[in-house]
Design a protein around this motif. Sequence first.
Motif, short mmCIF file in Angstrom:
data_model
loop_
_atom_site.label_atom_id
_atom_site.label_comp_id
_atom_site.label_asym_id
_atom_site.label_seq_id
_atom_site.Cartn_x
_atom_site.Cartn_y
_atom_site.Cartn_z
N ALA A 27 -25.19 -19.72 -5.14
CA ALA A 27 -24.03 -20.33 -4.49
C ALA A 27 -23.34 -19.37 -3.54
N CYS A 28 -23.17 -18.12 -3.97
CA CYS A 28 -22.46 -17.16 -3.11
C CYS A 28 -23.21 -16.94 -1.81
N GLY A 29 -24.49 -16.60 -1.92
CA GLY A 29 -25.27 -16.28 -0.73
C GLY A 29 -25.38 -17.47 0.22
N LEU A 46 -32.17 -13.56 2.09
CA LEU A 46 -33.32 -13.00 1.37
C LEU A 46 -33.22 -13.38 -0.10
N GLU A 47 -34.28 -13.88 -0.66
CA GLU A 47 -34.27 -14.30 -2.06
C GLU A 47 -35.55 -13.81 -2.73
N ARG A 48 -35.39 -13.17 -3.87
CA ARG A 48 -36.56 -12.56 -4.53
C ARG A 48 -37.49 -13.60 -5.14
N GLY A 54 -31.35 -19.15 -9.07
CA GLY A 54 -30.23 -18.32 -9.51
C GLY A 54 -29.53 -18.87 -10.74
N SER A 55 -28.49 -18.18 -11.15
CA SER A 55 -27.67 -18.69 -12.25
C SER A 55 -26.98 -19.97 -11.82
N THR A 56 -26.81 -20.14 -10.51
CA THR A 56 -26.16 -21.35 -10.01
C THR A 56 -26.88 -22.60 -10.51
N SER A 57 -28.23 -22.58 -10.49
CA SER A 57 -28.98 -23.75 -10.96
C SER A 57 -28.87 -23.93 -12.46
N GLY A 61 -22.26 -26.38 -13.01
CA GLY A 61 -21.85 -26.72 -11.64
C GLY A 61 -20.40 -27.11 -11.52
N PHE A 62 -19.56 -26.71 -12.48
CA PHE A 62 -18.15 -27.09 -12.45
C PHE A 62 -17.34 -26.00 -11.74
N ILE A 63 -16.62 -26.41 -10.71
CA ILE A 63 -15.90 -25.45 -9.87
C ILE A 63 -14.41 -25.79 -9.89
N HIS A 170 -37.85 -9.44 -2.21
CA HIS A 170 -37.01 -8.67 -3.13
C HIS A 170 -36.41 -7.49 -2.37
N ALA A 171 -35.11 -7.54 -2.14
CA ALA A 171 -34.44 -6.43 -1.43
C ALA A 171 -34.41 -5.23 -2.36
N THR A 172 -34.99 -4.16 -1.91
CA THR A 172 -35.10 -2.99 -2.78
C THR A 172 -34.26 -1.81 -2.30
N CYS A 206 -26.16 -11.21 -4.74
CA CYS A 206 -27.29 -11.10 -5.69
C CYS A 206 -26.80 -10.92 -7.13
N ASN A 207 -25.58 -11.41 -7.41
CA ASN A 207 -25.04 -11.52 -8.75
C ASN A 207 -24.97 -10.17 -9.47
N GLY A 208 -24.77 -10.20 -10.78
CA GLY A 208 -24.49 -8.99 -11.55
C GLY A 208 -25.71 -8.43 -12.25
N GLY A 233 -33.51 -12.72 -12.78
CA GLY A 233 -33.65 -11.84 -11.60
C GLY A 233 -32.38 -11.11 -11.21
N ASN A 234 -31.29 -11.35 -11.94
CA ASN A 234 -30.03 -10.68 -11.62
C ASN A 234 -29.97 -9.36 -12.38
N THR A 235 -30.58 -8.34 -11.78
CA THR A 235 -30.82 -7.10 -12.51
C THR A 235 -29.91 -5.95 -12.08
N GLY A 236 -28.82 -6.28 -11.38
CA GLY A 236 -27.82 -5.26 -11.10
C GLY A 236 -28.05 -4.47 -9.83
N ASP A 237 -28.78 -5.02 -8.86
CA ASP A 237 -29.05 -4.26 -7.63
C ASP A 237 -27.77 -3.98 -6.85
N ALA A 238 -26.87 -4.96 -6.78
CA ALA A 238 -25.62 -4.74 -6.02
C ALA A 238 -24.83 -3.60 -6.64
N GLY A 448 -16.80 -18.21 -12.68
CA GLY A 448 -18.05 -17.79 -12.06
C GLY A 448 -18.27 -18.42 -10.69
N LEU A 449 -18.33 -19.73 -10.65
CA LEU A 449 -18.55 -20.40 -9.37
C LEU A 449 -17.32 -20.28 -8.47
N LEU A 450 -16.16 -20.08 -9.08
CA LEU A 450 -14.95 -19.84 -8.28
C LEU A 450 -15.16 -18.66 -7.34
C1 LIG Z 1 -25.74 -21.79 -18.50
C2 LIG Z 1 -24.68 -21.43 -17.52
C3 LIG Z 1 -23.67 -22.33 -17.24
C4 LIG Z 1 -22.68 -22.00 -16.32
N1 LIG Z 1 -21.77 -22.94 -15.97
C5 LIG Z 1 -20.82 -22.62 -15.05
C6 LIG Z 1 -19.88 -23.59 -14.61
O1 LIG Z 1 -19.95 -24.78 -14.95
N2 LIG Z 1 -18.90 -23.20 -13.76
C7 LIG Z 1 -18.82 -21.91 -13.30
O2 LIG Z 1 -17.92 -21.60 -12.54
N3 LIG Z 1 -19.75 -20.99 -13.63
C8 LIG Z 1 -20.74 -21.31 -14.48
N4 LIG Z 1 -21.68 -20.39 -14.80
C9 LIG Z 1 -21.67 -19.11 -14.06
C10 LIG Z 1 -22.29 -19.33 -12.66
O3 LIG Z 1 -23.56 -19.87 -12.80
C11 LIG Z 1 -22.36 -18.02 -11.88
O4 LIG Z 1 -21.11 -17.38 -11.90
C12 LIG Z 1 -22.73 -18.27 -10.42
O5 LIG Z 1 -23.86 -19.11 -10.34
C13 LIG Z 1 -23.02 -16.96 -9.71
O6 LIG Z 1 -23.45 -17.26 -8.41
P1 LIG Z 1 -24.10 -16.11 -7.53
O7 LIG Z 1 -24.43 -16.74 -6.22
O8 LIG Z 1 -23.25 -14.90 -7.56
O9 LIG Z 1 -25.45 -15.73 -8.32
P2 LIG Z 1 -26.81 -16.52 -8.57
O10 LIG Z 1 -26.63 -17.98 -8.48
O11 LIG Z 1 -27.39 -15.98 -9.81
O12 LIG Z 1 -27.69 -16.09 -7.32
C14 LIG Z 1 -28.11 -14.74 -7.16
C15 LIG Z 1 -29.47 -14.77 -6.50
O13 LIG Z 1 -29.77 -13.44 -6.06
C16 LIG Z 1 -31.17 -13.22 -6.26
N5 LIG Z 1 -31.38 -11.78 -6.28
C17 LIG Z 1 -30.95 -10.89 -7.20
N6 LIG Z 1 -31.30 -9.64 -6.84
C18 LIG Z 1 -31.98 -9.75 -5.67
C19 LIG Z 1 -32.60 -8.81 -4.80
N7 LIG Z 1 -32.57 -7.49 -5.04
N8 LIG Z 1 -33.23 -9.27 -3.68
C20 LIG Z 1 -33.27 -10.61 -3.40
N9 LIG Z 1 -32.68 -11.54 -4.20
C21 LIG Z 1 -32.03 -11.11 -5.31
C22 LIG Z 1 -31.46 -13.93 -7.55
O14 LIG Z 1 -32.84 -14.22 -7.68
C23 LIG Z 1 -30.59 -15.18 -7.42
O15 LIG Z 1 -31.30 -16.25 -6.85
C24 LIG Z 1 -22.68 -20.71 -15.71
C25 LIG Z 1 -23.69 -19.80 -16.00
C26 LIG Z 1 -24.69 -20.15 -16.88
C27 LIG Z 1 -25.78 -19.16 -17.14
#
Ligand SMILES: Cc1cc2nc3c(=O)[nH]c(=O)nc-3n(C[C@H](O)[C@H](O)[C@H](O)COP(=O)(O)OP(=O)(O)OC[C@H]3O[C@@H](n4cnc5c(N)ncnc54)[C@H](O)[C@@H]3O)c2cc1C
Length: 470
Positions: A27-29, A46-48, A54-57, A61-63, A170-172, A206-208, A233-238, A448-450
């Motif tokens: 969602a963020c990207g 760029l997406e690995r 992502g965690s978004t899927s 999905g509640f924001i 995969h951004a390294t 790229c999340n946490g 895949g959210n392995t702490g690269d940021a 999270g989604l906020l």
């Molecule tokens: C089961 C579950 C339910 C949830 N329900 C809610 C909810 O209802 N409401 C809410 O607000 N939050 C919810 N959350 C939290 C929410 O999903 C996350 O806070 C949010 O999706 C984070 O978005 P993001 O874009 O930061 O990360 P992500 O959606 O995880 O996207 C990060 C992307 O970066 C990619 N990536 C990582 N490292 C690299 C790299 N080095 N190079 C290239 N790509 C990379 C990953 O593959 C991934 O696709 C939930 C989480 C879970 C697990």
Amino acid sequence: MKSGQISHTVPDRIDAEADVVVIGAGACGLVAALRAKAAGAEVIVLERDPSPSGSTSMSSGFIPAPATRFQRGIGTEGDTPQRFEADIMAKSKGKSAASLARLATQTIGPALEWLADRHGLEWIVLDDFLYPGHSRHRMHAVPEKTGVALEARLLAAVEAAEIPVVTEAHATTLYAEESGRISAVEISRPDGAREVLGCKALVLGCNGFGGNAALVRQHIPEIADGLYYGHQGNTGDALAWGETLGARVDHLSGYQGHGSLAHPHGILISWALMMEGGIQVNADGMRFSNEHGGYSEQAVNVLAQPGGVAWNIYDARLHAFAQGFPDYQEAMAAGAVREAGDVAELARFTGLPVAALVSTLTQIAAYQSGEAADPFGRDFAGKPALVAPFHAVKVTGALFHTQGGLMIDDQARVVRDDGTEFANLFAGGGAACGVSGPDVSGYLSGNGLLTAIGFGFVAGHAAGTSVVSG
Ligand SMILES: Cc1cc2nc3c(=O)[nH]c(=O)nc-3n(C[C@H](O)[C@H](O)[C@H](O)COP(=O)(O)OP(=O)(O)OC[C@H]3O[C@@H](n4cnc5c(N)ncnc54)[C@H](O)[C@@H]3O)c2cc1C
């Protein structure tokens, strides 16, 4: 290929270039990419993974967003960014980064309206229950009410905006000048090939570090033995890039936990069940907490019970209500939800001691009628008593995603330890410090989604305008 690397050398080649490179197609990207493009920048995401999710899927999905026209449309009165900010600060006991809570709450409403107006996303507002700590009905969702659909709709918008999403990228390594300006990103392909992309600005989406067991153990030992139920895949690269560059990082011990993951099925059972009258008992048939404290901290409470599990107990009224949640439908199909005609049958199929169950349900009835007060402090008034037939789901506690990360300013620019900003490095979502403070109990539902959508919205605009205005 090791990731999370910084190189202070000049890249030996540049294979492609974009004004703004965004790492991560959650969602963020995706929101950042749409905003940067709208500002007039050429953008590459760029997406690995082979297919962005992502965690978004994985999310529901509640924001949460205050004062949107969608919220007004269901008749909710009196919500404001300030009220929402106060709810966030109350949940974290005042420990959230105040500047980020303000930024998020002021931005998320305009972000959702912009996504609707500019990219045709549709929002509904959930008004049939309140999550712990929210003083108003402000949870927005796409009509399907799933994270999968949210991600799909954002991806469709990105495609319609003709923004390339490069998958299996995969951004390294980040190439950083001495000043800290990022000049290029190196990616690794599944076959080991490497490519280098030049950029004028970089957004970290790229999340946490939830997918990095060693970092979880280091920063959040209390959940290290729990299941990680976020994107692997959210392995702490940021975090690694930021720490090497001298960025300020904060609240690394903060996280979103969840105390209601169907076990062993691994399916989220909505906390709405607890808010509307359900209870959790342990293997001894005893309640062990105030279920209205919050589902995040309940992860730790559940893991502390015998076997690290609990049973969600509720009745037919709540079973019918829960069927409005797609996750619950999935749990039913997987056989996670059991039905019992009476307490004896409930005890038989859960293996819980019948006498303890009877006693627990009797106590609940007393709390409900006001004859006694819950020693855990839950207010049972206002919800109907639990009556047979009963339903039950065995659950465990899990880590959903980490809340600590890179500190950003009000343009979502990453900030150094000394308070100065990096010129062209932006972050949002789980890559940035969140608004939940340093404790699991600080997570207010939707934080999270906020910050994924809110900070992505700010980061993309700031990155885009910075390169366009030169
Ligand atoms: C089961 C579950 C339910 C949830 N329900 C809610 C909810 O209802 N409401 C809410 O607000 N939050 C919810 N959350 C939290 C929410 O999903 C996350 O806070 C949010 O999706 C984070 O978005 P993001 O874009 O930061 O990360 P992500 O959606 O995880 O996207 C990060 C992307 O970066 C990619 N990536 C990582 N490292 C690299 C790299 N080095 N190079 C290239 N790509 C990379 C990953 O593959 C991934 O696709 C939930 C989480 C879970 C697990």
